[in-house]
Design a protein around this motif. Structure first.
Motif, PDB file in Angstrom:
ATOM      1  N   VAL A 108       0.853  -1.181   0.000  1.00  0.00           N
ATOM      2  CA  VAL A 108       0.000   0.000   0.000  1.00  0.00           C
ATOM      3  C   VAL A 108       0.892   1.234   0.000  1.00  0.00           C
ATOM      4  N   VAL A 109       0.684   2.111  -0.991  1.00  0.00           N
ATOM      5  CA  VAL A 109       1.487   3.325  -1.111  1.00  0.00           C
ATOM      6  C   VAL A 109       0.560   4.520  -0.941  1.00  0.00           C
ATOM      7  N   ASP A 110       0.739   5.242   0.153  1.00  0.00           N
ATOM      8  CA  ASP A 110      -0.122   6.394   0.442  1.00  0.00           C
ATOM      9  C   ASP A 110       0.561   7.245   1.495  1.00  0.00           C
ATOM     10  N   THR A 111       0.524   8.555   1.316  1.00  0.00           N
ATOM     11  CA  THR A 111       1.116   9.451   2.312  1.00  0.00           C
ATOM     12  C   THR A 111       0.198   9.641   3.507  1.00  0.00           C
ATOM     13  N   ASP A 112      -1.080   9.359   3.343  1.00  0.00           N
ATOM     14  CA  ASP A 112      -2.051   9.571   4.401  1.00  0.00           C
ATOM     15  C   ASP A 112      -2.018   8.419   5.409  1.00  0.00           C
ATOM     16  N   LEU A 113      -1.629   8.723   6.629  1.00  0.00           N
ATOM     17  CA  LEU A 113      -1.523   7.709   7.681  1.00  0.00           C
ATOM     18  C   LEU A 113      -2.859   7.008   7.919  1.00  0.00           C
TER      19      LEU A 113
ATOM     20  N   LEU B   1       0.041  -7.701  -4.884  1.00  0.00           N
ATOM     21  CA  LEU B   1      -0.755  -6.588  -5.386  1.00  0.00           C
ATOM     22  C   LEU B   1      -0.139  -5.278  -4.907  1.00  0.00           C
ATOM     23  N   LEU B   2      -0.181  -4.280  -5.775  1.00  0.00           N
ATOM     24  CA  LEU B   2       0.234  -2.914  -5.444  1.00  0.00           C
ATOM     25  C   LEU B   2      -1.019  -2.046  -5.436  1.00  0.00           C
ATOM     26  N   ILE B   3      -1.241  -1.334  -4.338  1.00  0.00           N
ATOM     27  CA  ILE B   3      -2.342  -0.374  -4.241  1.00  0.00           C
ATOM     28  C   ILE B   3      -1.710   0.975  -3.963  1.00  0.00           C
ATOM     29  N   SER B   4      -1.954   1.940  -4.866  1.00  0.00           N
ATOM     30  CA  SER B   4      -1.288   3.228  -4.710  1.00  0.00           C
ATOM     31  C   SER B   4      -2.238   4.400  -4.888  1.00  0.00           C
ATOM     32  N   GLU B   5      -2.036   5.400  -4.046  1.00  0.00           N
ATOM     33  CA  GLU B   5      -2.627   6.719  -4.248  1.00  0.00           C
ATOM     34  C   GLU B   5      -1.889   7.347  -5.427  1.00  0.00           C
ATOM     35  N   ILE B   6      -2.539   8.198  -6.176  1.00  0.00           N
ATOM     36  CA  ILE B   6      -1.875   8.909  -7.276  1.00  0.00           C
ATOM     37  C   ILE B   6      -1.098  10.109  -6.735  1.00  0.00           C
ATOM     38  N   SER B   7      -1.683  10.795  -5.762  1.00  0.00           N
ATOM     39  CA  SER B   7      -1.047  11.979  -5.182  1.00  0.00           C
ATOM     40  C   SER B   7       0.009  11.551  -4.169  1.00  0.00           C
TER      41      SER B   7
ATOM     42  N   GLU C 212       4.958 -10.190 -12.987  1.00  0.00           N
ATOM     43  CA  GLU C 212       3.794  -9.324 -13.099  1.00  0.00           C
ATOM     44  C   GLU C 212       3.258  -9.024 -11.713  1.00  0.00           C
ATOM     45  N   ILE C 213       3.036  -7.740 -11.451  1.00  0.00           N
ATOM     46  CA  ILE C 213       2.467  -7.305 -10.183  1.00  0.00           C
ATOM     47  C   ILE C 213       1.180  -6.548 -10.498  1.00  0.00           C
ATOM     48  N   PRO C 214       0.029  -7.135 -10.212  1.00  0.00           N
ATOM     49  CA  PRO C 214      -1.220  -6.412 -10.446  1.00  0.00           C
ATOM     50  C   PRO C 214      -1.241  -5.133  -9.616  1.00  0.00           C
ATOM     51  N   ALA C 215      -1.907  -4.100 -10.148  1.00  0.00           N
ATOM     52  CA  ALA C 215      -1.904  -2.812  -9.450  1.00  0.00           C
ATOM     53  C   ALA C 215      -3.260  -2.121  -9.540  1.00  0.00           C
ATOM     54  N   MET C 216      -3.593  -1.431  -8.453  1.00  0.00           N
ATOM     55  CA  MET C 216      -4.831  -0.679  -8.358  1.00  0.00           C
ATOM     56  C   MET C 216      -4.525   0.725  -7.852  1.00  0.00           C
ATOM     57  N   ALA C 217      -5.120   1.719  -8.502  1.00  0.00           N
ATOM     58  CA  ALA C 217      -5.061   3.086  -7.995  1.00  0.00           C
ATOM     59  C   ALA C 217      -6.245   3.261  -7.048  1.00  0.00           C
ATOM     60  N   LEU C 218      -5.980   3.605  -5.813  1.00  0.00           N
ATOM     61  CA  LEU C 218      -7.009   3.900  -4.812  1.00  0.00           C
ATOM     62  C   LEU C 218      -6.752   5.346  -4.427  1.00  0.00           C
ATOM     63  N   THR C 219      -7.566   6.267  -4.967  1.00  0.00           N
ATOM     64  CA  THR C 219      -7.118   7.647  -5.008  1.00  0.00           C
ATOM     65  C   THR C 219      -8.216   8.690  -4.871  1.00  0.00           C
ATOM     66  N   THR C 220      -7.783   9.874  -4.486  1.00  0.00           N
ATOM     67  CA  THR C 220      -8.676  11.030  -4.456  1.00  0.00           C
ATOM     68  C   THR C 220      -8.770  11.668  -5.841  1.00  0.00           C
ATOM     69  N   TYR C 221      -7.948  11.252  -6.777  1.00  0.00           N
ATOM     70  CA  TYR C 221      -8.009  11.731  -8.157  1.00  0.00           C
ATOM     71  C   TYR C 221      -9.133  10.956  -8.845  1.00  0.00           C
ATOM     72  N   ASN C 222     -10.328  11.554  -8.896  1.00  0.00           N
ATOM     73  CA  ASN C 222     -11.522  10.795  -9.235  1.00  0.00           C
ATOM     74  C   ASN C 222     -12.205  11.164 -10.544  1.00  0.00           C
ATOM     75  N   SER C 223     -11.607  12.004 -11.359  1.00  0.00           N
ATOM     76  CA  SER C 223     -12.268  12.359 -12.614  1.00  0.00           C
ATOM     77  C   SER C 223     -12.137  11.218 -13.625  1.00  0.00           C
ATOM     78  N   GLU C 224     -12.919  11.287 -14.668  1.00  0.00           N
ATOM     79  CA  GLU C 224     -12.837  10.283 -15.731  1.00  0.00           C
ATOM     80  C   GLU C 224     -11.462  10.333 -16.395  1.00  0.00           C
TER      81      GLU C 224
ATOM     82  N   HIS D  54      -9.075   1.362 -11.049  1.00  0.00           N
ATOM     83  CA  HIS D  54      -9.057   2.685 -10.434  1.00  0.00           C
ATOM     84  C   HIS D  54     -10.269   2.765  -9.514  1.00  0.00           C
ATOM     85  N   LEU D  55     -10.025   2.885  -8.212  1.00  0.00           N
ATOM     86  CA  LEU D  55     -11.117   3.049  -7.257  1.00  0.00           C
ATOM     87  C   LEU D  55     -10.989   4.419  -6.592  1.00  0.00           C
ATOM     88  N   PRO D  56     -12.095   5.155  -6.540  1.00  0.00           N
ATOM     89  CA  PRO D  56     -12.050   6.470  -5.891  1.00  0.00           C
ATOM     90  C   PRO D  56     -12.169   6.367  -4.378  1.00  0.00           C
ATOM     91  N   LYS D  57     -11.560   7.339  -3.701  1.00  0.00           N
ATOM     92  CA  LYS D  57     -11.753   7.501  -2.261  1.00  0.00           C
ATOM     93  C   LYS D  57     -12.885   8.511  -2.075  1.00  0.00           C
TER      94      LYS D  57
END
Length: 136
Positions: A15-20, A57-63, A86-98, A112-115
């Motif tokens: 999990v990659v995210d700056t938010d604790l 699996l890699l789950i990362s925030e975009i910001s 191969e490492i599957p990856a998901m963006a779990l992010t506040t960047y939510n536009s199309e 891509h899953l929005p927060k």
């Protein structure tokens, strides 16, 4: 509330995210399923972890600071190609536009899953991306 029937026990998720709070929440949710969570707060730190440990699996925030999740994903894809893994990856992010979703998918994120996110949707997505279950 949670779908505990999904077989996630033993998975290793980065999990990659700056938010604790986000890191703690994801770790707590994944612990319920027997998933080992490795946390990183930057793209640099995440890439160093990926070089040493192949997560399921890699789950990362975009910001992210200094280098965003898009850049991280491009580097992970290059590393995958060099190592033939191969490492599957998901963006779990506040960047939510199309456009954000399309950009995330174009650089190699499979999902891509929005927060804020729905826990059941997150767990189902993790199960699908790690090929623990198949969606019909």
């Amino acid at each position: 509330m949670y779908n505990h029937s999904l077989p996630l026990n033993g998975l290793r998720v980065l999990v990659v995210d700056t938010d604790l709070d986000s890191r703690v929440l994801l770790t707590m949710v994944f612990e319920e399923y027997g998933v080992e969570t490795i946390a990183a707060t930057s793209a640099f730190e995440a890439l160093e972890i990926v070089k040493q440990v192949k997560p399921d699996l890699l789950i990362s925030e975009i910001s992210l600071p200094n280098e965003d999740g898009y850049s991280l994903m491009r580097k992970v894809k290059a590393l995958e190609k060099a190592r033939q893994v191969e490492i599957p990856a998901m963006a779990l992010t506040t960047y939510n536009s199309e456009d954000d979703r399309a950009h995330a998918l174009s650089v190699g994120f499979e999902k891509h899953l929005p927060k804020p996110f729905d826990i059941d949707e997150l767990i189902t997505t993790v199960a699908c991306l790690t090929r623990q279950v198949q969606l019909n």
